[in-house]
Each structure stands twice: as structure tokens, then as C-alpha cells.
Design a protein around this motif. Structure first.
Motif, PDB file in Angstrom:
ATOM      1  N   GLU A   1      -9.414  -0.405  -0.563  1.00 56.49           N
ATOM      2  CA  GLU A   1      -8.352  -1.119  -1.265  1.00 56.49           C
ATOM      3  C   GLU A   1      -7.275  -1.624  -0.298  1.00 56.49           C
ATOM      4  O   GLU A   1      -6.752  -2.734  -0.432  1.00 56.49           O
ATOM      5  CB  GLU A   1      -7.729  -0.196  -2.313  1.00 56.49           C
ATOM      6  CG  GLU A   1      -6.808  -0.911  -3.272  1.00 56.49           C
ATOM      7  CD  GLU A   1      -6.055   0.053  -4.173  1.00 56.49           C
ATOM      8  OE1 GLU A   1      -6.115   1.287  -3.955  1.00 56.49           O
ATOM      9  OE2 GLU A   1      -5.387  -0.442  -5.100  1.00 56.49           O
ATOM     10  N   GLU A   2      -6.946  -0.806   0.689  1.00 58.73           N
ATOM     11  CA  GLU A   2      -5.942  -1.213   1.676  1.00 58.73           C
ATOM     12  C   GLU A   2      -6.449  -2.394   2.519  1.00 58.73           C
ATOM     13  O   GLU A   2      -5.684  -3.299   2.860  1.00 58.73           O
ATOM     14  CB  GLU A   2      -5.557  -0.006   2.553  1.00 58.73           C
ATOM     15  CG  GLU A   2      -4.702   1.001   1.768  1.00 58.73           C
ATOM     16  CD  GLU A   2      -4.735   2.431   2.309  1.00 58.73           C
ATOM     17  OE1 GLU A   2      -4.038   3.295   1.733  1.00 58.73           O
ATOM     18  OE2 GLU A   2      -5.454   2.705   3.293  1.00 58.73           O
TER      19      GLU A   2
ATOM     20  N   LEU B   1       0.295   4.106   2.507  1.00 61.73           N
ATOM     21  CA  LEU B   1       0.653   3.845   3.904  1.00 61.73           C
ATOM     22  C   LEU B   1       2.166   3.836   4.103  1.00 61.73           C
ATOM     23  O   LEU B   1       2.666   4.278   5.136  1.00 61.73           O
ATOM     24  CB  LEU B   1       0.022   2.523   4.360  1.00 61.73           C
ATOM     25  CG  LEU B   1      -1.498   2.468   4.186  1.00 61.73           C
ATOM     26  CD1 LEU B   1      -2.052   1.169   4.762  1.00 61.73           C
ATOM     27  CD2 LEU B   1      -2.184   3.677   4.821  1.00 61.73           C
TER      28      LEU B   1
ATOM     29  N   CYS C   1       0.836  -1.207   0.000  1.00 63.92           N
ATOM     30  CA  CYS C   1       0.000   0.000   0.000  1.00 63.92           C
ATOM     31  C   CYS C   1       0.870   1.257   0.000  1.00 63.92           C
ATOM     32  O   CYS C   1       1.370   1.674   1.057  1.00 63.92           O
ATOM     33  CB  CYS C   1      -0.908   0.016   1.228  1.00 63.92           C
ATOM     34  SG  CYS C   1      -1.891  -1.487   1.431  1.00 63.92           S
TER      35      CYS C   1
ATOM     36  N   PRO D   1      -8.357   3.448   6.922  1.00 66.87           N
ATOM     37  CA  PRO D   1      -7.826   2.778   5.724  1.00 66.87           C
ATOM     38  C   PRO D   1      -8.824   2.877   4.577  1.00 66.87           C
ATOM     39  O   PRO D   1     -10.025   3.011   4.801  1.00 66.87           O
ATOM     40  CB  PRO D   1      -7.681   1.319   6.180  1.00 66.87           C
ATOM     41  CG  PRO D   1      -8.627   1.159   7.321  1.00 66.87           C
ATOM     42  CD  PRO D   1      -8.760   2.510   7.969  1.00 66.87           C
TER      43      PRO D   1
ATOM     44  N   PRO E   1      -2.838   4.061   9.016  1.00 69.73           N
ATOM     45  CA  PRO E   1      -3.417   4.889   7.962  1.00 69.73           C
ATOM     46  C   PRO E   1      -3.660   6.329   8.430  1.00 69.73           C
ATOM     47  O   PRO E   1      -3.893   6.558   9.616  1.00 69.73           O
ATOM     48  CB  PRO E   1      -4.772   4.208   7.699  1.00 69.73           C
ATOM     49  CG  PRO E   1      -5.145   3.562   9.003  1.00 69.73           C
ATOM     50  CD  PRO E   1      -3.878   3.391   9.823  1.00 69.73           C
TER      51      PRO E   1
ATOM     52  N   ASN F   1      -6.028  -5.375   0.314  1.00 69.05           N
ATOM     53  CA  ASN F   1      -4.607  -5.755   0.240  1.00 69.05           C
ATOM     54  C   ASN F   1      -4.167  -6.552   1.461  1.00 69.05           C
ATOM     55  O   ASN F   1      -3.397  -7.502   1.359  1.00 69.05           O
ATOM     56  CB  ASN F   1      -3.713  -4.509   0.179  1.00 69.05           C
ATOM     57  CG  ASN F   1      -3.733  -3.837  -1.184  1.00 69.05           C
ATOM     58  OD1 ASN F   1      -4.225  -4.394  -2.152  1.00 69.05           O
ATOM     59  ND2 ASN F   1      -3.226  -2.608  -1.240  1.00 69.05           N
ATOM     60  N   CYS F   2      -4.612  -6.125   2.617  1.00 69.98           N
ATOM     61  CA  CYS F   2      -4.127  -6.700   3.861  1.00 69.98           C
ATOM     62  C   CYS F   2      -4.892  -7.969   4.261  1.00 69.98           C
ATOM     63  O   CYS F   2      -4.480  -8.669   5.185  1.00 69.98           O
ATOM     64  CB  CYS F   2      -4.175  -5.660   4.975  1.00 69.98           C
ATOM     65  SG  CYS F   2      -2.761  -5.749   6.091  1.00 69.98           S
TER      66      CYS F   2
ATOM     67  N   VAL G   1      -5.847  -3.919   9.053  1.00 67.46           N
ATOM     68  CA  VAL G   1      -4.811  -3.284   8.244  1.00 67.46           C
ATOM     69  C   VAL G   1      -3.591  -3.160   9.145  1.00 67.46           C
ATOM     70  O   VAL G   1      -3.714  -2.740  10.288  1.00 67.46           O
ATOM     71  CB  VAL G   1      -5.313  -1.909   7.742  1.00 67.46           C
ATOM     72  CG1 VAL G   1      -4.189  -1.058   7.199  1.00 67.46           C
ATOM     73  CG2 VAL G   1      -6.393  -2.099   6.676  1.00 67.46           C
TER      74      VAL G   1
END
Ligand code: DU
Ligand code: SF4
Length: 230
Positions: A127-128, A19, A16, A124, A119, A131-132, A115
Motif C-alpha cells: 500500500e505504501e 511511516l 502513510c 514498505p 519504513p 501511495n508513493c 518509497v
């Protein structure tokens, strides 16, 4: 062993960009009381007992909490509130989690976040969270003894529901479910038999305003104790 391999992978993750950039900004704006401290400033991995029956899922590390100390829920007020409860209910060897090398031990609980990087504004992006999610999926598969998942805040609650659904789908199990909506104290049986519990997040915003009191939080842990005993 599997957890330490996973945690090494988390610590070196840079998926990310927002971040990764944000932690550099935080280093430029340390509060006075931490001005001489070197910050962890990396993704913050999960922490606790590999044999845990209880998984606690938070939102994300705090700028001067987990992002500073490198341990989840450690070094900020949310963490103080959580570890105090964990200690009183017999899950933590200490009421105060200070740093990665304070020798604190958790028993029967593992703590993670939706996450793993701090952030901006503790918020967050969707999308984050996506991702996580892979790391939460791995934790759920490694932690074989889990019976109860306690989520702190709405984002964690929704994230666990979505994650469990995605895992079931990849295993070819399709189920229709009415997505339960988050309220404090909600209890929901997951298709694999685990029990998902939602609590308000112990952030200062909630604990200082009385939205989440110590007795409300204790009720959640009392309920978990009786679920784990049965
Ligand atoms: O080195 P290790 O036993 O895998 O422990 C790594 C880390 O996890 C250590 O800082 C304590 C914590 N931990 C725990 O809190 N509870 C356990 O039952 C085992 C490990
Ligand atoms: Fe990687 Fe998660 Fe950090 Fe994104 S939030 S960079 S996915 S560890």
C-alpha cells in the motif's frame, strides 16, 4: 522549477500513517554518533540533474541515512557505495554525499526512491508503494531526457515496471507483456524506448557479504555509459 514544486509536495506528504509514526520512533532511538544531530525526519525527495538521461530508483530512505540528512542515499553505507561509483563514472562532483548543503552536484543523473519515507525494517507495505507511486510518475514526466532507468533491488525493479504499465494504461495504450523477472544485470526495453536495468541493491547486507561487489556494480555503470553514448 517543476521538480522543486514536486519536491515541496513530497516533503509535506503524510499519506502513510505507519511511516509518519515510524519516524517519531526513530528519533527516540538515535545511535550515539548522531545523538546530538537534528534529523530531517520527513519524506526525502529526489535529487540531481533535471536534464538527466539516467534515473536511479532505490527502495526507501534509511533511518539514519536519508531520513537523517534529508538527501536520498546520503549518510549511510549504501549511499557511500553508490556515490563512490557515481563519482568514478563522472556523474557526481564528489565521491561522498554528506548533507543537503555540501554543494555536491550530480551530472546527467537523478536519484529517487520507490518509497520516500523510511519504513520499519526497510520494508514498505504494498500500500505504501502504491501511495508513493504518484511521485515517481511525476518525476518520469518531468525528466524529459531520460534514456536509462537503473533500479536498485527487486522492489524498485518491479515498481518501475508496474508504474510504467500504469502510465501507459492511463494514456490508453494497452500492451501485453511478459513481466521480466528480476536478476542482477537484467536489461529490459520499455515500450517508450527507455531501457530498464536491474541491479542488486548496494545495501550493507549485499556489499558486506559479497553478493554485490564493487566490480559487479561497476559493470552495471560501464554498460550504462555505453548505452548513453550510443
Ligand atoms: O537549486 P537548483 O539548481 O535547482 O538545485 C537543487 C539541488 O539539485 C542542488 O542541491 C544541487 C542539485 N543539482 C544537481 O545535483 N545537479 C544539477 O545539475 C542541478 C541541481
Ligand atoms: Fe507520502 Fe510517499 Fe511518504 Fe507515503 S512514503 S507518506 S506516499 S512521501
Amino acid at each position: 522549477k517543476k521538480l522543486s514544486i514536486l519536491n515541496e509536495k513530497v516533503i509535506s506528504c503524510r499519506l502513510c500513517p505507519r511511516l509518519v509514526a515510524w519516524r517519531e520512533e526513530i528519533l527516540k532511538n538515535k545511535p550515539k554518533r548522531f545523538s546530538t544531530e537534528s534529523y530531517w525526519s520527513k519524506p526525502v525527495p529526489g535529487f540531481g540533474d533535471p536534464l538527466a538521461e539516467l534515473l536511479i530508483v532505490g527502495l526507501a530512505p534509511a533511518a539514519h541515512g536519508g531520513n537523517r540528512t534529508g538527501r536520498i542515499f546520503t549518510g549511510d553505507r549504501s549511499g557511500d557505495f553508490l556515490f563512490d561509483a557515481l563519482y568514478r563514472f563522472g556523474y557526481s562532483s564528489s565521491p561522498k554525499s554528506v548533507s543537503r548543503d555540501d554543494r555536491l552536484q550530480l551530472k546527467n543523473v537523478y536519484i529517487t526512491a520507490s518509497v520516500r519515507c523510511v519504513p520499519p525494517k526497510n520494508k514498505p507495505t504494498p500500500e505504501e508503494i502504491v501511495n508513493c507511486r504518484q511521485y515517481l510518475i511525476e518525476e518520469l514526466s518531468i525528466l524529459k531526457n531520460l534514456k536509462v532507468i537503473l533500479t536498485l533491488g527487486r522492489i524498485a525493479f518491479d515498481n518501475v515496471l508496474t508504474t510504467v504499465k500504469k502510465v501507459a494504461e492511463t494514456e490508453g495504450k494497452h500492451f501485453a507483456w511478459e513481466k521480466p523477472s528480476f536478476i542482477h544485470g537484467i536489461e529490459h526495453s520499455l515500450p517508450d524506448g527507455k531501457i530498464l536495468i536491474g541491479s542488486f541493491h548496494p545495501s550493507q547486507q549485499n556489499t558486506f557479504t559479497g553478493k554485490l561487489t564493487k566490480s559487479m556494480f561497476d559493470s552495471v555503470f560501464s554498460r550504462i555509459s555505453s548505452l548513453l553514448k550510443s
